[in-house]
Scaffold this motif. Structure first.
Motif, PDB file in Angstrom:
ATOM      1  N   PRO A   1       0.811  -1.225   0.000  1.00 38.42           N
ATOM      2  CA  PRO A   1       0.000   0.000   0.000  1.00 38.42           C
ATOM      3  C   PRO A   1       0.845   1.276   0.000  1.00 38.42           C
ATOM      4  O   PRO A   1       0.391   2.312  -0.472  1.00 38.42           O
ATOM      5  CB  PRO A   1      -0.824  -0.119   1.285  1.00 38.42           C
ATOM      6  CG  PRO A   1      -0.873  -1.581   1.575  1.00 38.42           C
ATOM      7  CD  PRO A   1       0.451  -2.130   1.116  1.00 38.42           C
ATOM      8  N   ARG A   2       2.065   1.211   0.550  1.00 40.18           N
ATOM      9  CA  ARG A   2       2.907   2.411   0.601  1.00 40.18           C
ATOM     10  C   ARG A   2       3.221   2.923  -0.798  1.00 40.18           C
ATOM     11  O   ARG A   2       3.321   4.136  -1.024  1.00 40.18           O
ATOM     12  CB  ARG A   2       4.202   2.112   1.352  1.00 40.18           C
ATOM     13  CG  ARG A   2       4.020   1.931   2.855  1.00 40.18           C
ATOM     14  CD  ARG A   2       5.355   1.888   3.567  1.00 40.18           C
ATOM     15  NE  ARG A   2       6.187   0.803   3.094  1.00 40.18           N
ATOM     16  CZ  ARG A   2       7.436   0.941   2.658  1.00 40.18           C
ATOM     17  NH1 ARG A   2       7.969   2.151   2.593  1.00 40.18           N
ATOM     18  NH2 ARG A   2       8.135  -0.103   2.256  1.00 40.18           N
ATOM     19  N   ALA A   3       3.378   2.020  -1.751  1.00 41.00           N
ATOM     20  CA  ALA A   3       3.676   2.442  -3.121  1.00 41.00           C
ATOM     21  C   ALA A   3       2.500   3.202  -3.726  1.00 41.00           C
ATOM     22  O   ALA A   3       2.681   4.243  -4.369  1.00 41.00           O
ATOM     23  CB  ALA A   3       4.021   1.224  -3.976  1.00 41.00           C
ATOM     24  N   TYR A   4       1.282   2.678  -3.510  1.00 45.90           N
ATOM     25  CA  TYR A   4       0.122   3.370  -4.055  1.00 45.90           C
ATOM     26  C   TYR A   4      -0.097   4.712  -3.357  1.00 45.90           C
ATOM     27  O   TYR A   4      -0.494   5.695  -3.996  1.00 45.90           O
ATOM     28  CB  TYR A   4      -1.115   2.486  -3.913  1.00 45.90           C
ATOM     29  CG  TYR A   4      -1.008   1.202  -4.700  1.00 45.90           C
ATOM     30  CD1 TYR A   4      -0.932   1.232  -6.093  1.00 45.90           C
ATOM     31  CD2 TYR A   4      -0.969  -0.033  -4.059  1.00 45.90           C
ATOM     32  CE1 TYR A   4      -0.821   0.049  -6.822  1.00 45.90           C
ATOM     33  CE2 TYR A   4      -0.864  -1.215  -4.778  1.00 45.90           C
ATOM     34  CZ  TYR A   4      -0.781  -1.169  -6.153  1.00 45.90           C
ATOM     35  OH  TYR A   4      -0.663  -2.324  -6.866  1.00 45.90           O
ATOM     36  N   LEU A   5       0.137   4.762  -2.052  1.00 47.21           N
ATOM     37  CA  LEU A   5       0.006   6.023  -1.332  1.00 47.21           C
ATOM     38  C   LEU A   5       1.028   7.048  -1.839  1.00 47.21           C
ATOM     39  O   LEU A   5       0.708   8.233  -2.010  1.00 47.21           O
ATOM     40  CB  LEU A   5       0.195   5.780   0.169  1.00 47.21           C
ATOM     41  CG  LEU A   5       0.023   7.017   1.071  1.00 47.21           C
ATOM     42  CD1 LEU A   5      -1.392   7.567   0.944  1.00 47.21           C
ATOM     43  CD2 LEU A   5       0.311   6.660   2.532  1.00 47.21           C
ATOM     44  N   GLY A   6       2.251   6.583  -2.109  1.00 40.35           N
ATOM     45  CA  GLY A   6       3.269   7.480  -2.656  1.00 40.35           C
ATOM     46  C   GLY A   6       2.893   7.988  -4.040  1.00 40.35           C
ATOM     47  O   GLY A   6       3.129   9.161  -4.381  1.00 40.35           O
ATOM     48  N   ALA A   7       2.298   7.116  -4.864  1.00 42.48           N
ATOM     49  CA  ALA A   7       1.880   7.526  -6.203  1.00 42.48           C
ATOM     50  C   ALA A   7       0.810   8.605  -6.128  1.00 42.48           C
ATOM     51  O   ALA A   7       0.845   9.594  -6.876  1.00 42.48           O
ATOM     52  CB  ALA A   7       1.359   6.316  -6.979  1.00 42.48           C
ATOM     53  N   VAL A   8      -0.139   8.428  -5.209  1.00 41.11           N
ATOM     54  CA  VAL A   8      -1.194   9.435  -5.045  1.00 41.11           C
ATOM     55  C   VAL A   8      -0.598  10.752  -4.553  1.00 41.11           C
ATOM     56  O   VAL A   8      -0.992  11.834  -5.010  1.00 41.11           O
ATOM     57  CB  VAL A   8      -2.274   8.919  -4.071  1.00 41.11           C
ATOM     58  CG1 VAL A   8      -3.264  10.027  -3.734  1.00 41.11           C
ATOM     59  CG2 VAL A   8      -3.004   7.722  -4.669  1.00 41.11           C
ATOM     60  N   ALA A   9       0.368  10.679  -3.621  1.00 42.36           N
ATOM     61  CA  ALA A   9       0.978  11.902  -3.090  1.00 42.36           C
ATOM     62  C   ALA A   9       1.733  12.669  -4.175  1.00 42.36           C
ATOM     63  O   ALA A   9       1.621  13.902  -4.288  1.00 42.36           O
ATOM     64  CB  ALA A   9       1.916  11.550  -1.944  1.00 42.36           C
ATOM     65  N   LEU A  10       2.513  11.955  -4.992  1.00 46.32           N
ATOM     66  CA  LEU A  10       3.242  12.627  -6.074  1.00 46.32           C
ATOM     67  C   LEU A  10       2.280  13.215  -7.106  1.00 46.32           C
ATOM     68  O   LEU A  10       2.532  14.290  -7.666  1.00 46.32           O
ATOM     69  CB  LEU A  10       4.197  11.635  -6.749  1.00 46.32           C
ATOM     70  CG  LEU A  10       5.434  11.249  -5.936  1.00 46.32           C
ATOM     71  CD1 LEU A  10       6.210  10.116  -6.624  1.00 46.32           C
ATOM     72  CD2 LEU A  10       6.355  12.453  -5.742  1.00 46.32           C
ATOM     73  N   GLY A  11       1.167  12.509  -7.359  1.00 44.85           N
ATOM     74  CA  GLY A  11       0.181  13.056  -8.282  1.00 44.85           C
ATOM     75  C   GLY A  11      -0.515  14.283  -7.717  1.00 44.85           C
ATOM     76  O   GLY A  11      -0.760  15.261  -8.430  1.00 44.85           O
ATOM     77  N   ALA A  12      -0.823  14.259  -6.393  1.00 43.75           N
ATOM     78  CA  ALA A  12      -1.528  15.379  -5.766  1.00 43.75           C
ATOM     79  C   ALA A  12      -0.714  16.664  -5.811  1.00 43.75           C
ATOM     80  O   ALA A  12      -1.272  17.770  -5.801  1.00 43.75           O
ATOM     81  CB  ALA A  12      -1.887  15.028  -4.323  1.00 43.75           C
ATOM     82  N   LEU A  13       0.605  16.551  -5.857  1.00 44.74           N
ATOM     83  CA  LEU A  13       1.439  17.750  -5.946  1.00 44.74           C
ATOM     84  C   LEU A  13       1.127  18.564  -7.197  1.00 44.74           C
ATOM     85  O   LEU A  13       1.293  19.791  -7.209  1.00 44.74           O
ATOM     86  CB  LEU A  13       2.922  17.357  -5.944  1.00 44.74           C
ATOM     87  CG  LEU A  13       3.508  16.863  -4.621  1.00 44.74           C
ATOM     88  CD1 LEU A  13       4.948  16.400  -4.826  1.00 44.74           C
ATOM     89  CD2 LEU A  13       3.456  17.971  -3.574  1.00 44.74           C
ATOM     90  N   MET A  14       0.661  17.902  -8.246  1.00 47.67           N
ATOM     91  CA  MET A  14       0.389  18.608  -9.498  1.00 47.67           C
ATOM     92  C   MET A  14      -0.777  19.586  -9.383  1.00 47.67           C
ATOM     93  O   MET A  14      -0.932  20.472 -10.219  1.00 47.67           O
ATOM     94  CB  MET A  14       0.075  17.604 -10.613  1.00 47.67           C
ATOM     95  CG  MET A  14       1.224  16.671 -10.972  1.00 47.67           C
ATOM     96  SD  MET A  14       2.716  17.554 -11.506  1.00 47.67           S
ATOM     97  CE  MET A  14       3.740  17.367 -10.033  1.00 47.67           C
ATOM     98  N   LEU A  15      -1.596  19.471  -8.325  1.00 44.61           N
ATOM     99  CA  LEU A  15      -2.709  20.399  -8.147  1.00 44.61           C
ATOM    100  C   LEU A  15      -2.221  21.812  -7.851  1.00 44.61           C
ATOM    101  O   LEU A  15      -2.949  22.782  -8.086  1.00 44.61           O
ATOM    102  CB  LEU A  15      -3.616  19.919  -7.016  1.00 44.61           C
ATOM    103  CG  LEU A  15      -4.340  18.590  -7.262  1.00 44.61           C
ATOM    104  CD1 LEU A  15      -5.114  18.163  -6.023  1.00 44.61           C
ATOM    105  CD2 LEU A  15      -5.274  18.700  -8.470  1.00 44.61           C
ATOM    106  N   GLY A  16      -1.011  21.936  -7.339  1.00 42.15           N
ATOM    107  CA  GLY A  16      -0.471  23.266  -7.041  1.00 42.15           C
ATOM    108  C   GLY A  16       0.576  23.728  -8.027  1.00 42.15           C
ATOM    109  O   GLY A  16       1.307  24.683  -7.758  1.00 42.15           O
ATOM    110  N   ARG A  17       0.646  23.092  -9.190  1.00 42.85           N
ATOM    111  CA  ARG A  17       1.742  23.377 -10.128  1.00 42.85           C
ATOM    112  C   ARG A  17       1.665  24.771 -10.733  1.00 42.85           C
ATOM    113  O   ARG A  17       2.695  25.332 -11.087  1.00 42.85           O
ATOM    114  CB  ARG A  17       1.752  22.325 -11.239  1.00 42.85           C
ATOM    115  CG  ARG A  17       0.573  22.395 -12.181  1.00 42.85           C
ATOM    116  CD  ARG A  17       0.497  21.215 -13.126  1.00 42.85           C
ATOM    117  NE  ARG A  17      -0.560  21.384 -14.126  1.00 42.85           N
ATOM    118  CZ  ARG A  17      -0.380  21.919 -15.311  1.00 42.85           C
ATOM    119  NH1 ARG A  17       0.830  22.340 -15.656  1.00 42.85           N
ATOM    120  NH2 ARG A  17      -1.371  22.050 -16.156  1.00 42.85           N
TER     121      ARG A  17
END
Length: 383
Positions: free
Chosen positions: A32-48
Motif C-alpha cells: 500500500p505504501r507504493a500506491y500512497l506514494g503515487a497518489v501523493a506525487l500526483g496530488a502535488l500537481m494540483l499546485g503546479r
C-alpha cells in the motif's frame, strides 16, 4: 474552471501512471505504501500553477523518498516530467533545468553505488530519462512562448484600434480648427463692418451683426458637437482592468497589482503601455503594478524582474518608452524608466484629477499577489 480541470486531470494521470508502474514491479515490495506514494506525487500537481518551483522541489524530494523507502523502481523522468513542464511553462527555466539535473544525477549516483552496470545506467537509461525531461522542459517553453505571442497579438490589435481613434481625433481637431477659424474670421470681418457703418447706415450694421451672430452660433454648435463626441469615449472599465491583468497572467507572468487609487484614463493608458513593453521585451516572470495617490499627484509604477539587457534598450523598446514619456509630458507629468535592482522599472507621476469632477473612474483593490490571485474591482467615484 478549465485550468482547474486540467490540473486535476494531470494529477490523476501522474498518480495512475506511477501506480501502474509500481504494481508491475511490486512483488513483495512496497504494498500500500507504493500506491500512497503515487497518489501523493500526483496530488502535488494540483499546485503546479500557483507554486511551480515549490512543486518541482517537493516532487524531486518525493522521488528520493520513494527510493529511500525501498519502493519499486519507477524511473526518474515519469514523476518529475510534469513538474518540469509546469516550471518551464511559468517561466522558471533555470529551476526546471537544475531540478532535472539534480534528479538524474542523484539517481545515477545511487544506482552506480549499488553496483549496477555503468553502460546501462548512464548510456542507455540515463540518456532516455534525460531526453524525456528535456522534452518536458522544451514543451513548457513552447507553451509559454505561444502564450506571450498570443498576448502580444491581442495588444497589437488594441494598438491598432487606439491608433485609429487617435487618427480620428486628429482629423476631428483639424476640421474643428478649420470650421471655427472660418467662423471667427467671418465674425471679425462683419464686426468691423458693423463698427464702420454704425453711424452712417444703421440697417447695414444690423445686417452685419446678424452675420456675426450666425457665425458664432455655428461655431458654438460645432464645438459642442465635437465635445460631445470626445466625451463619448469610454473611460477604463473594471472589465478593461480585468482583461489587462488576465492578458499578463496568460503570458506566463505572476502579477501583483496594487491599484488602490482611482484609476484615471491617463493612468490606465500608461499602465497598459508599460505592461505591453514588459510583454515585448522582458525575460522575467513577475510583474508588479502599483497606482497610488501622493498628495495631488498620481504615482504609476510597473516593475518586472527581467534582467536588463540590450533588448530592453533596443530601438523598438526605446520607441515604446519614448511614447510613454511623451504621453506623461503631454499630461504635465514626469516619466522615468531604467534598471531597478535585478529588474526594470517604469514610473510616471501625473497630476491627479485631470479627468475633472464627476468623470467616471475605475478603482481596483487587489487581494492576491500571485498569478491565480483575484482582483476586486469597483467602478465609480471615490467616496
Amino acid at each position: 474552471m478549465t485550468e482547474r480541470l486540467v490540473d486535476i486531470a494531470v494529477a490523476a494521470s501522474v498518480a495512475t501512471v506511477l501506480a501502474l508502474i509500481a504494481s508491475a514491479e511490486l512483488g513483495t515490495q512496497g504494498g500500500p505504501r507504493a500506491y500512497l506514494g503515487a497518489v501523493a506525487l500526483g496530488a502535488l500537481m494540483l499546485g503546479r500553477r500557483r507554486w511551480p518551483r515549490t512543486v518541482l522541489v517537493l516532487t524531486v524530494l518525493g522521488l528520493f523518498t520513494w527510493y529511500a523507502g525501498g519502493l519499486p523502481p519507477i524511473g526518474v523522468a515519469v514523476p518529475v516530467a510534469a513538474a518540469l513542464y509546469s516550471a518551464a511553462e511559468t517561466g522558471h527555466r533555470r529551476a526546471a533545468i537544475a531540478g532535472a539535473l539534480i534528479a538524474l544525477g542523484v539517481s545515477v549516483g545511487f544506482r552506480l553505488r549499488e553496483g549496477q552496470d555503468f553502460g546501462y545506467v548512464v548510456l542507455y537509461d540515463g540518456t532516455a530519462h534525460l531526453a524525456l525531461m528535456g522534452a518536458a522542459i522544451a514543451l513548457g517553453e513552447l507553451v509559454l512562448a505561444r502564450r506571450r505571442i498570443a498576448a502580444l497579438t491581442a495588444r497589437q490589435i488594441d494598438w491598432e484600434a487606439e491608433r485609429r481613434v487617435h487618427e480620428h481625433n486628429r482629423e476631428l481637431s483639424r476640421e474643428l480648427h478649420d470650421s471655427i477659424g472660418h467662423a471667427l474670421t467671418v465674425a471679425a470681418i462683419q464686426a468691423n463692418v458693423a463698427r464702420q457703418e454704425a453711424t452712417r447706415r444703421p440697417e447695414a450694421t444690423v445686417d452685419a451683426l446678424g452675420h456675426v451672430t450666425r457665425a458664432l452660433s455655428t461655431a458654438l454648435e460645432e464645438l459642442r458637437a465635437t465635445v460631445r463626441g470626445l466625451r463619448a469615449l469610454p473611460p477604463p472599465s473594471p472589465g478593461d482592468v480585468e482583461a489587462l491583468l488576465k492578458t499578463v497572467r496568460a503570458a506566463g507572468f505572476q502579477v501583483r497589482a496594487d491599484l488602490g487609487a482611482e484609476l484615471e484614463p491617463a493612468a490606465y493608458a500608461l499602465v497598459r503601455e508599460a505592461v505591453t513593453n514588459v510583454l515585448r521585451h522582458s525575460n522575467g516572470t513577475r510583474v508588479d503594478i502599483t497606482v497610488r495617490e501622493s498628495g495631488d499627484e498620481l504615482l504609476v509604477l510597473v516593475d518586472d524582474d527581467g534582467t536588463p539587457n540590450s533588448a530592453t534598450t533596443s530601438s523598438s523598446a526605446g520607441a515604446g518608452l519614448a511614447g510613454l514619456r511623451e504621453r506623461a509630458a503631454a499630461l504635465g507629468g514626469r516619466f522615468e524608466a531604467g534598471p531597478n535592482g535585478p529588474g526594470w522599472r517604469v514610473s510616471a507621476t501625473l497630476p491627479s484629477g485631470r479627468s475633472g469632477p464627476g468623470t467616471p473612474r475605475t478603482r481596483v483593490v487587489t487581494s492576491g499577489a500571485d498569478r491565480a490571485g483575484s482582483d476586486h474591482i469597483e467602478s465609480g467615484p471615490r467616496r
